[in-house]
Design a protein around this motif. Sequence first.
Motif, PDB file in Angstrom:
ATOM      1  N   THR A  62      57.168  47.039  61.783  1.00 48.71           N
ATOM      2  CA  THR A  62      56.481  46.252  60.759  1.00 48.71           C
ATOM      3  C   THR A  62      57.349  46.005  59.531  1.00 48.71           C
ATOM      4  OG1 THR A  62      55.511  48.266  59.817  1.00 48.71           O
ATOM      5  CG2 THR A  62      54.213  47.088  61.487  1.00 48.71           C
ATOM      6  N   GLY A  63      58.622  46.234  59.639  1.00 47.65           N
ATOM      7  CA  GLY A  63      59.517  46.026  58.503  1.00 47.65           C
ATOM      8  C   GLY A  63      60.163  47.317  58.058  1.00 47.65           C
ATOM      9  N   TRP A  64      61.152  47.190  57.203  1.00 45.66           N
ATOM     10  CA  TRP A  64      61.919  48.345  56.750  1.00 45.66           C
ATOM     11  C   TRP A  64      61.249  49.036  55.568  1.00 45.66           C
ATOM     12  CZ3 TRP A  64      65.675  50.632  59.362  1.00 45.66           C
ATOM     13  CH2 TRP A  64      66.342  49.910  60.339  1.00 45.66           C
ATOM     14  N   TYR A  65      61.313  50.369  55.588  1.00 44.96           N
ATOM     15  CA  TYR A  65      60.838  51.203  54.491  1.00 44.96           C
ATOM     16  C   TYR A  65      62.002  52.096  54.051  1.00 44.96           C
ATOM     17  CZ  TYR A  65      55.957  50.025  55.588  1.00 44.96           C
ATOM     18  OH  TYR A  65      54.768  49.373  55.797  1.00 44.96           O
ATOM     19  N   SER A  66      62.039  52.382  52.777  1.00 41.18           N
ATOM     20  CA  SER A  66      63.056  53.297  52.245  1.00 41.18           C
ATOM     21  C   SER A  66      62.365  54.535  51.701  1.00 41.18           C
ATOM     22  CB  SER A  66      63.863  52.610  51.129  1.00 41.18           C
ATOM     23  OG  SER A  66      63.022  52.223  50.056  1.00 41.18           O
ATOM     24  N   LEU A  67      63.028  55.667  51.832  1.00 42.43           N
ATOM     25  CA  LEU A  67      62.481  56.913  51.338  1.00 42.43           C
ATOM     26  C   LEU A  67      63.596  57.788  50.828  1.00 42.43           C
ATOM     27  CD1 LEU A  67      61.597  59.247  54.325  1.00 42.43           C
ATOM     28  CD2 LEU A  67      62.638  57.034  54.677  1.00 42.43           C
ATOM     29  N   SER A  68      63.224  58.744  50.042  1.00 39.29           N
ATOM     30  CA  SER A  68      64.200  59.670  49.498  1.00 39.29           C
ATOM     31  C   SER A  68      64.791  60.500  50.618  1.00 39.29           C
ATOM     32  CB  SER A  68      63.547  60.570  48.451  1.00 39.29           C
ATOM     33  OG  SER A  68      64.424  61.615  48.086  1.00 39.29           O
ATOM     34  N   PRO A  69      66.111  60.750  50.587  1.00 37.62           N
ATOM     35  CA  PRO A  69      66.712  61.574  51.637  1.00 37.62           C
ATOM     36  C   PRO A  69      66.151  62.986  51.693  1.00 37.62           C
ATOM     37  CG  PRO A  69      68.393  60.430  50.371  1.00 37.62           C
ATOM     38  CD  PRO A  69      67.107  60.253  49.643  1.00 37.62           C
ATOM     39  N   ALA A  91      57.140  56.609  51.388  1.00 36.24           N
ATOM     40  CA  ALA A  91      58.155  55.579  51.615  1.00 36.24           C
ATOM     41  C   ALA A  91      57.745  54.283  50.934  1.00 36.24           C
ATOM     42  CB  ALA A  91      58.347  55.343  53.113  1.00 36.24           C
ATOM     43  N   GLU A  92      58.728  53.528  50.486  1.00 35.55           N
ATOM     44  CA  GLU A  92      58.493  52.254  49.830  1.00 35.55           C
ATOM     45  C   GLU A  92      58.927  51.126  50.742  1.00 35.55           C
ATOM     46  OE1 GLU A  92      60.395  52.096  46.086  1.00 35.55           O
ATOM     47  OE2 GLU A  92      59.286  53.794  45.228  1.00 35.55           O
ATOM     48  N   ARG A  93      58.066  50.123  50.839  1.00 39.31           N
ATOM     49  CA  ARG A  93      58.376  48.987  51.708  1.00 39.31           C
ATOM     50  C   ARG A  93      59.463  48.136  51.077  1.00 39.31           C
ATOM     51  NH1 ARG A  93      55.614  46.705  55.978  1.00 39.31           N
ATOM     52  NH2 ARG A  93      56.227  44.574  56.495  1.00 39.31           N
ATOM     53  N   ALA A  94      60.451  47.749  51.865  1.00 37.59           N
ATOM     54  CA  ALA A  94      61.506  46.868  51.374  1.00 37.59           C
ATOM     55  C   ALA A  94      60.929  45.479  51.120  1.00 37.59           C
ATOM     56  CB  ALA A  94      62.642  46.789  52.396  1.00 37.59           C
ATOM     57  N   PRO A  95      61.474  44.739  50.139  1.00 39.09           N
ATOM     58  CA  PRO A  95      60.957  43.395  49.853  1.00 39.09           C
ATOM     59  C   PRO A  95      60.979  42.519  51.099  1.00 39.09           C
ATOM     60  CG  PRO A  95      62.476  44.099  48.138  1.00 39.09           C
ATOM     61  CD  PRO A  95      62.554  45.124  49.226  1.00 39.09           C
TER      62      PRO A  95
END
Length: 514
Positions: free
Chosen positions: A502-509, A433-437
């Motif tokens: 701890t904040g939003w993360y995005s990941l591939s569905p 997962a990638e952390r949102a800015p």
Amino acid sequence: MSGFNSATTPPQPVSAKALGIPEITSLVGRHLSKTDLANCAVVAHSWFHVFTPLVWKSILAGRPSTRPYRDKNSYNGSHRGAIQHRLSLSKYGALIRTLTIIPATGRAAASDLDLIFECPVIDSLIQLTVNLEGGASEVVGSIVRRNQNTLRLLKLVFQLEKRLRPPGWLGEQIFEFPRIAPCLQSLFLEYWCMSRQELVLILKGCPSLKLLSFGNISILDRQDETDEQASADDTRHSGAQPGNRDFTGEIDEAFQHQSIEMFRMCSRLCPILEYLPKVKLLEFYRFDRQIKGDELVRFCDSMRTHCPDLQDVWAYGFECSMLPPILDSLPRLVHFRGSSDLPTVLSMLDHALTLETADLSDYTERTFFPLQFLESCPRLRSFRTGHSLTTMDEVQHSLRRGWACQSTLEELRLSIFKLSPVLIEVIMRDLNAERAPDSRQQRAARQRAARGDVTSEEYEHNKEQQLQDAIRLLSPTQQDFRQQFASFLTTLDKLERLNFGTGWYSLSPRSSPL
């Protein structure tokens, strides 16, 4: 040309004529302040015609200021006199599309606001917002009627200090509303008093209305309803009607508005749902008192009878005791935002088969039974919680039972008690997962760069080393939770966003299994 070389050809200047294209001018104007737009307008004759409409497109009137009159975004009576203001309005008033009039406090002159209200060339407004402090409903009515064919948003707030309110005051008397406002889509009224006949005339005059918002509105028609519609202070009405109002006229009982989809209520319930059969969303906010039982019962009965399409409820900062009866009266609940006390949560779970989004992320209170939503709602797409005492053991037991929304969940914000930031980071890495800015982190990075403490590479290296040291200190129980939770999350095919505090993360569905 055979010898053409783009690398050696000097760049050609962009023609200023491009700014004559409205779409390009609009794009440029979005990035300029009002002062910059005004400066551009005096550069050249051609630019004057291009930028002057943008200067006057949005006007804020009544703002007190001690600076010289330079910014045409504000319109203040403390500078240059009413004559110059009248000339400016007569020349450029037709260009105004968004007009905001705030209370004329401090040094702002009310006479200049009268110039705006009475200016005949201001007749093409798209948005009008007026905050009133005195009884000026008739002059407001004149500007509304003058712009009735173009207005899309109208917001009228009447403000009167409690010490100035006469006994039995229920709100400012509504002005004569236009017979037809064909383009009006959003109507906000606060602290006004009207009869039911006047309400029906307003709704009939706005056939395209989508959003209706009432704040502290008194709707009077019969004596018994007058007594029920108390003032904002819960004082009993003495029985005398305000002014010389006529409440005996015929009401079109069969009238129903066919376009209003969102109805907002502030501070008190408005029993007018029989006129809104197409409403899909009810929004409540700023209810700081408990609603009387019989008043709530009538409202719920009306909602159950007249609003078959209602499926969304948003509730912000109000007396929670009224929520369960309202939710229990809905034929189906699809979207919910608001408070999450225990009775409300239980009423929401009664709609588990239809619920798709639930936002309970109010950090002032605890979210009850968050895992029950995940296990019981097969259509849940988005779920957000506030604080909860959900433990890692409870999450593991829930994973074994399975989540009903496993094939639909797209967004999850779940509070897990004593889930450390290090463990959260490890789980997110397992998911790729990638952390949102994060604006705070970006600001801190800029501050470090300005101080010259360490380079970005050194900072990231030190941060990574600290994280690896912390990972080695994770207990076997934490490592077991990490593996089980990350493995389960990879099975949620549509999951795109995660937040465990701890904040939003995005990941591939479609993350691949571990």
